[in-house]
Design a protein around this motif. Structure first.
Motif, short mmCIF file in Angstrom:
data_model
loop_
_atom_site.label_atom_id
_atom_site.label_comp_id
_atom_site.label_asym_id
_atom_site.label_seq_id
_atom_site.Cartn_x
_atom_site.Cartn_y
_atom_site.Cartn_z
N VAL A 233 5.13 -12.69 0.94
CA VAL A 233 6.11 -11.75 0.39
C VAL A 233 5.48 -10.38 0.19
CG1 VAL A 233 7.60 -11.23 -1.58
CG2 VAL A 233 7.48 -13.57 -0.70
N VAL A 234 4.28 -10.36 -0.37
CA VAL A 234 3.61 -9.08 -0.64
C VAL A 234 3.22 -8.39 0.65
CG1 VAL A 234 1.56 -8.01 -1.64
CG2 VAL A 234 2.78 -9.78 -2.92
N GLN A 235 2.54 -9.12 1.54
CA GLN A 235 2.00 -8.50 2.74
C GLN A 235 3.08 -8.19 3.79
OE1 GLN A 235 -0.98 -7.39 3.20
NE2 GLN A 235 -1.97 -8.28 1.40
N GLU A 236 3.93 -9.18 4.07
CA GLU A 236 4.89 -9.01 5.15
C GLU A 236 6.14 -8.24 4.74
OE1 GLU A 236 4.38 -9.91 8.35
OE2 GLU A 236 2.34 -10.40 7.68
N VAL A 237 6.68 -8.55 3.57
CA VAL A 237 7.93 -7.93 3.14
C VAL A 237 7.68 -6.57 2.51
CG1 VAL A 237 9.96 -8.14 1.65
CG2 VAL A 237 9.06 -10.15 2.86
N LEU A 238 6.90 -6.55 1.43
CA LEU A 238 6.74 -5.31 0.67
C LEU A 238 5.87 -4.29 1.39
CD1 LEU A 238 6.35 -6.75 -2.95
CD2 LEU A 238 8.41 -5.88 -1.81
N ARG A 239 4.72 -4.71 1.90
CA ARG A 239 3.82 -3.74 2.51
C ARG A 239 4.18 -3.40 3.95
NH1 ARG A 239 -1.97 -6.16 0.18
NH2 ARG A 239 -1.65 -5.50 -2.00
N ARG A 240 4.33 -4.41 4.79
CA ARG A 240 4.50 -4.13 6.22
C ARG A 240 5.90 -3.65 6.57
NH1 ARG A 240 5.77 -6.40 11.12
NH2 ARG A 240 6.53 -8.33 10.21
N VAL A 241 6.94 -4.32 6.06
CA VAL A 241 8.31 -3.95 6.43
C VAL A 241 8.83 -2.79 5.59
CG1 VAL A 241 10.69 -4.77 6.63
CG2 VAL A 241 8.80 -6.29 7.23
N LEU A 242 8.70 -2.87 4.28
CA LEU A 242 9.30 -1.86 3.40
C LEU A 242 8.34 -0.75 3.01
CD1 LEU A 242 11.39 -4.19 1.05
CD2 LEU A 242 12.18 -2.84 3.00
N GLY B 114 2.09 -1.98 -6.83
CA GLY B 114 2.34 -1.77 -8.25
C GLY B 114 3.78 -1.49 -8.61
N LEU B 115 4.60 -1.10 -7.60
CA LEU B 115 6.00 -0.80 -7.89
C LEU B 115 6.84 -2.08 -8.04
CD1 LEU B 115 6.75 2.24 -5.54
CD2 LEU B 115 6.18 2.25 -7.98
N VAL B 116 6.45 -3.13 -7.35
CA VAL B 116 7.19 -4.39 -7.40
C VAL B 116 6.22 -5.52 -7.67
CG1 VAL B 116 8.58 -6.05 -6.09
CG2 VAL B 116 9.00 -3.59 -5.83
N THR B 117 6.57 -6.38 -8.61
CA THR B 117 5.75 -7.56 -8.89
C THR B 117 6.41 -8.79 -8.27
OG1 THR B 117 6.88 -8.00 -11.00
CG2 THR B 117 4.92 -6.57 -11.05
#
Length: 228
Positions: free
Chosen positions: A153-162, A167-170
């Motif tokens: 979720v962190v790597q693929e969704v938040l960082r790579r896609v969005l 720190g903005l989303v937990t």
């Protein structure tokens, strides 16, 4: 964003039989391997059909008491033919319902449900058997650890896609349940984060508690230019 596919969970070592395999040998294969069905293949490993326990049990049913045989005689012609069959090619259900290794697990599950089958032979681009996937195999995706799910979720969704700044989303994951919290600038980004998180392999449910600054999903009719 890549999600798990059939190739990630399928069994690669598949017990098979040929069309010429005798009834007794098919029974031996099922009992020895502890499986409920086997693909029937040709010399090029192309799948001709599948022989299951249900196909084999027609012979057992025919061997019952006379009254039971009369009940059996009223069944469809295919069942009567299988009760007398001696070879796998005559026992099998054909054509086989198959899939490919790149198919999403969700597509395989829908196919099993629609066709009322418990397993799918997996074929390569040339139509050759390379594996088999069962209902139990599809459930293996939910054995992923919470840490693995959170990492995706962190790597693929938040960082790579969005491209969300750290720190903005937990992200919290417990038994496959994902909770998103924090704040983003646009509602569309919040909605997309929730949808994509739900597509991560192993996720059971997503609780999207991310706040937003502006709702960019609402059209301001006062700013819409009239059509001439």
């Amino acid at each position: 964003m890549r999600t798990w596919q059939v190739g990630d969970v399928m069994t690669r070592e598949v017990e098979t039989v040929l069309a010429e395999t005798p009834y007794r040998e098919v029974v031996d294969v099922l009992l020895r391997r502890g499986v409920s069905a086997v693909p029937v293949i040709d010399d090029f490993r192309r799948v001709l059909g599948v022989v299951s326990e249900a196909d084999l049990l027609h012979r057992i049913e025919r061997a019952g008491e006379p009254a039971l045989r009369r009940v059996f005689e009223s069944r469809r012609r295919v069942a009567r033919a299988k009760s007398a069959a001696l070879l796998a090619g005559d026992l099998m259900t054909a054509p086989a319902v198959t899939t490919n290794p790149e198919a999403p697990l969700s597509a395989a599950a829908r196919l099993m449900d629609r066709e009322q089958v418990k397993r799918l032979p997996v074929l390569d681009d040339l139509g050759r058997l390379i594996g088999i996937v069962s209902r139990a195999d599809l459930l293996r995706v939910h054995l992923r650890s919470d840490a693995e799910i959170r990492e995706d979720v962190v790597q693929e969704v938040l960082r790579r896609v969005l491209a969300v700044q750290d720190g903005l989303v937990t992200v919290e994951v417990r038994h496959g349940d994902v909770t998103l919290a924090g704040r983003l600038d646009r509602r569309s980004a919040v909605d997309l984060a929730g949808r994509l998180a739900g597509q991560v392999s192993g996720v059971v449910r997503v609780t999207n508690a991310i706040a937003y600054d502006a709702d960019d999903t609402v059209v301001d009719l006062g700013q819409v230019m009239p059509v001439a």
